[in-house]
Design an enzyme around this catalytic site. Structure first.
Site, PDB file in Angstrom:
ATOM      1  N   ASP A 264       0.874  -1.170   0.000  1.00  0.00           N
ATOM      2  CA  ASP A 264       0.000   0.000   0.000  1.00  0.00           C
ATOM      3  C   ASP A 264       0.915   1.224   0.000  1.00  0.00           C
ATOM      4  O   ASP A 264       2.099   1.150   0.351  1.00  0.00           O
ATOM      5  CB  ASP A 264      -0.975   0.003   1.180  1.00  0.00           C
TER       6      ASP A 264
HETATM    7  C1  BGC Z   1      -5.008   3.229  -0.240  1.00  0.00           C
HETATM    8  C2  BGC Z   1      -5.036   2.192  -1.340  1.00  0.00           C
HETATM    9  C3  BGC Z   1      -4.851   2.872  -2.662  1.00  0.00           C
HETATM   10  C4  BGC Z   1      -3.533   3.625  -2.642  1.00  0.00           C
HETATM   11  C5  BGC Z   1      -3.228   4.340  -3.920  1.00  0.00           C
HETATM   12  C6  BGC Z   1      -3.811   4.140  -0.326  1.00  0.00           C
HETATM   13  O1  BGC Z   1      -3.992   5.250   0.481  1.00  0.00           O
HETATM   14  O2  BGC Z   1      -5.051   2.580   1.008  1.00  0.00           O
HETATM   15  O3  BGC Z   1      -6.237   1.475  -1.309  1.00  0.00           O
HETATM   16  O4  BGC Z   1      -4.905   1.940  -3.696  1.00  0.00           O
HETATM   17  O5  BGC Z   1      -3.573   4.597  -1.622  1.00  0.00           O
HETATM   18  O6  BGC Z   1      -4.051   5.446  -4.090  1.00  0.00           O
END
Ligand code: BGC
Length: 738
Positions: A264
């Site tokens: 993540d």
């Molecule tokens: C989120 C993810 C997301 C990623 C990219 C993170 O803050 O938890 O689900 O895919 O950002 O935007």
């Protein structure tokens, strides 16, 4: 001088092949993918390999430019293809060609209980990703709904691992047929946003394997997901993005996952752990994944220069790198480097039709009673009875695709509930806001002055007093601390003064239907005071149409709840055990309810939910006949089939989701009263009967035994429950395992 120029030119030319060489193995798409991977791997330098393991921009990681292997482009996910952000900051890029179809939120998809629709969703979003030239879509999410306060439940598929698993598989398969990878998230146990970056989840092996992992397992094994995203939180002391148990042992070991583990954004914290514990691609480091930027460039990422240095010094083995690069090349060949891809399309009538079809089956009719004694149930709306229809509530007009965090979308078109209702009822429709939430995006919070709040409420109540039908359209929204990433809800009740407003309206006009938009259960102390309640979720671009279709009766509701609506927050299992269970003490958290999540808790502990898992009414009625089982006693390893006739006994066509639950009557360990093991959604014309048949397999009887790390079924008595919801059980079938 001339001589030198000629020499230099000759040197340059000698680097250029005189005739086009034959296609190198790694580029030859007719060869097995792993042969191509090995060929590419052996041509790569150490630096090229390390470069592949981390981001170069916010949503882009490098291919191998020297070899013509393209970059990998990612996008959120999971309800549509997110608008472009800048190369390496969170600013909106401001492109004008990135407006898309917003599909219903995954909670809504789960509420359809219709895997065929999940497949159409996956395909449509895959086509939109192709048009937008994305290789990896960051979704779908299958974290289990543990508490109604989790700010991100709307991005997931509810509280039951079986339902989430059945729905996620077709989504992934149909999306990936387009050559676009799914990235299932957030693996695992990211069940709250509060302290999401560091909270350490402790839970039993049974809860892990029986509740929190099965949907991921199905996504990987049956769905064949090409990538998976590690969660932010810690699990048993290690960050989920580099967690030996979750990634090495379970995902890559037990499940044979051959794809890429993507962190993540900002979920990576250590080079050694990332190298050794199963992370393949590091994204978004030194940011919170949403708003903050970092002074460090991507070369400073844990899997960038620090990794290179440790590989060169021999502190970390090259084998860790080669394994990652093999996976990254495989993903690349499956997606970015694939030549024969379709063109894709965005915001097409076909995709709008898919979005609307999902919405039509997602809306859940929670309650439908007559007003007073005389009439039939309030819904569907009998327009002949009303000369005015008053729509109240901010969500009737609000863009609910804005906000919420990374799942925010920029839809090309939006149909609001108010517009859809006007399209049906024309000039009869009047509108007033009733309440106002303003915008609360991260640090910017709009304060609504008290005078405004009072005047909005008074206006709505005065207008309701004048008679006619009142359609209240409220619920949650995507503001901070509502259904929004990075924070949890602060209260179980409806926000922005809605409970009092609903009660005041109901006090002056009995003909009220409450439509709740949102991705979470809410407290409804006012439920007994209104005759009809709809759960309308977040339905995306075409969102208003399904709401109007159901209210007007153009569509007969067939959605069923994918999670329980407890009457009070403390009736929810996670909350029953106090703060150490939710939200934890800021460092640690214990899942004390263990395997008794959602309806498993309500059932087993006899704490009825206000609206139970699997609940959803129809404008017609269904009767269930006598079930027939293929056997009364089975031996280990045998299946049993159970059939039951279901008849539409009303006067409209409708769809019923017949649910099968299995309970172990006596066991040496705690088992839930019953667990969902099958469901089938059938469409029936008035008077029509269909026989629904379920096959109960040996696996459906098992629990996870931590002492042997295996699944076992204990001989003895079991019971199959067949019903219209988890509490509306229409038939039971006892059977015995020898
Ligand atoms: C989120 C993810 C997301 C990623 C990219 C993170 O803050 O938890 O689900 O895919 O950002 O935007």
């Amino acid at each position: 001088m001339k001589h030198h120029i000629i020499a230099a030119a000759t040197l340059l030319l000698s680097a250029i092949p005189a005739v086009r060489a034959e296609v190198p193995v790694y580029q030859d798409e007719s060869r097995p993918i792993d042969e191509r991977v090995e060929d590419a791997l052996k041509r790569m330098t150490l630096r090229e390999k390390v470069a592949m393991c981390h981001a170069q921009g916010k949503f882009c990681s490098p291919g191998v430019p020297r070899l013509g292997i393209p970059d990998l482009w990612m996008s959120d996910g999971p309800h549509g293809v997110r608008a472009e952000v800048n190369w390496n900051d969170w600013g909106v890029a401001g492109w004008t060609n990135d407006s898309i179809t917003a599909f219903p939120a995954l909670t809504a998809l789960a509420a359809t209980w219709n895997p065929t629709l999940a497949g159409l969703y996956g395909n449509a979003i895959g086509e939109e990703a192709l048009y937008r030239e994305k290789d990896v879509m960051l979704g779908p999410g299958v974290n289990i709904y543990r508490t109604p306060l989790n700010g991100r439940n709307f991005e997931y598929m509810g509280e039951d691992p079986y339902l989430a698993g059945e729905m996620v598989v077709p989504y992934i398969r149909e999306m990936q047929k387009n050559g676009v990878a799914a990235c299932v998230k957030h693996y695992a146990l990211n069940n709250q946003e509060r302290w999401r970056g560091h909270i350490n989840v402790n839970l039993s092996d049974r809860a892990l394997h029986e509740i929190y992992l099965p949907a991921f397992k199905k996504a990987v094994i049956d769905g064949g997901s090409w990538s998976i995203m590690g969660a932010y939180n810690k699990v048993r002391g290690e960050h989920a993005c580099h967690n030996d148990l979750l990634l090495n042992k379970i995902l890559k070991g037990d499940w044979n996952f051959d794809g890429v583990v993507i962190s993540d954004w900002g979920g990576t914290h250590d080079t050694r752990e990332a190298a050794l514990n199963g992370l393949d691609l590091e994204m978004g480091t030194y940011t919170n994944g949403l708003t903050t930027e970092s002074a460090n460039g991507t070369d400073a990422y844990y899997l960038a220069n620090p990794y290179l240095a440790m590989l060169e010094s021999g502190e970390l083995p090259m084998s860790t790198l080669d394994d990652k690069v093999r996976r990254l090349l495989r993903l690349n060949f499956r997606t970015a480097a694939r030549r024969n891809k379709a063109y894709g399309s965005i915001a097409s009538p076909e995709h709008y039709a898919v979005a609307e079809a999902i919405g039509n089956e997602a809306v859940v009719l929670l309650k439908n009673a007559p007003v007073g004694k005389k009439q039939p149930a309030l819904l569907p709306v009998d327009a002949s009875r009303y000369d005015r229809i008053l729509v109240v509530g901010e969500n009737a007009t609000r863009n609910l695709m804005a906000g919420g965090g990374s799942s925010e979308l920029k839809p090309k078109d939006i149909v609001t509930p108010l517009e859809a209702l006007k399209a049906i009822y024309g000039d009869k429709v009047e509108y007033t806001e009733g309440y106002r939430s303003g915008r609360a995006m991260y640090s910017n919070v709009d304060k609504i002055p008290v005078e405004v709040v009072d005047s909005l409420r008074n206006t709505a109540v005065d207008m309701a007093r004048k008679g006619g039908l009142v359609i209240f359209i409220g619920g949650l929204n995507k503001n901070n601390s509502q259904d929004c990433e990075d924070s949890d809800r602060k209260e179980y009740g409806l926000p922005f003064g809605q409970p009092a407003l609903i009660e005041q309206i109901a006090a002056v006009n009995p003909d009220v239907v409450v439509v709740l938009l949102g991705g979470n259960a809410v407290e409804m102390p006012w439920a007994s005071k209104v005759p009809a309640i709809l759960q309308g979720w977040y339905l995306g671009s075409m969102g208003g149409n399904p709401i109007a279709n159901i209210l007007s009766g153009a569509v007969n509701p067939s959605g069923k709840l994918p999670f329980s609506f407890p009457a009070r927050l403390e009736d929810n299992a996670a909350h029953h055990f106090g703060t150490i269970s939710y939200p934890g003490d800021s460092i640690n958290q214990e899942y004390l309810e263990d395997i008794l999540v959602g309806y498993r808790w309500h059932d087993t502990k006899k704490i009825p939910a206000l609206y139970p898992f699997g609940h959803g009414l129809s404008y017609t009625t269904f009767s269930y006949g006598k079930p027939v089982a293929s056997a009364g006693t089975i031996s280990e390893g045998e299946n049993i089939t159970i059939s039951i006739p279901v008849t539409n006994t009303g006067d409209r066509e409708g769809k019923e989701t017949v649910q099968l639950y299995i309970g172990d009557e006596k066991a040496s360990v705690i088992r839930p009263l019953k667990e969902l093991k099958g469901f089938d959604k059938v469409a029936l014309a008035p008077g029509e009967m269909q026989t629904v048949t379920f096959t109960v397999t040996p696996d459906d009887l098992k629990f996870y035994d931590p002492s042997t790390s295996s699944w076992i079924a204990e001989p003895g008595r079991f019971k199959a429950y067949i019903g219209s919801s988890s509490t509306d059980i229409r038939a039971t079938v006892p059977f015995e395992l020898r």
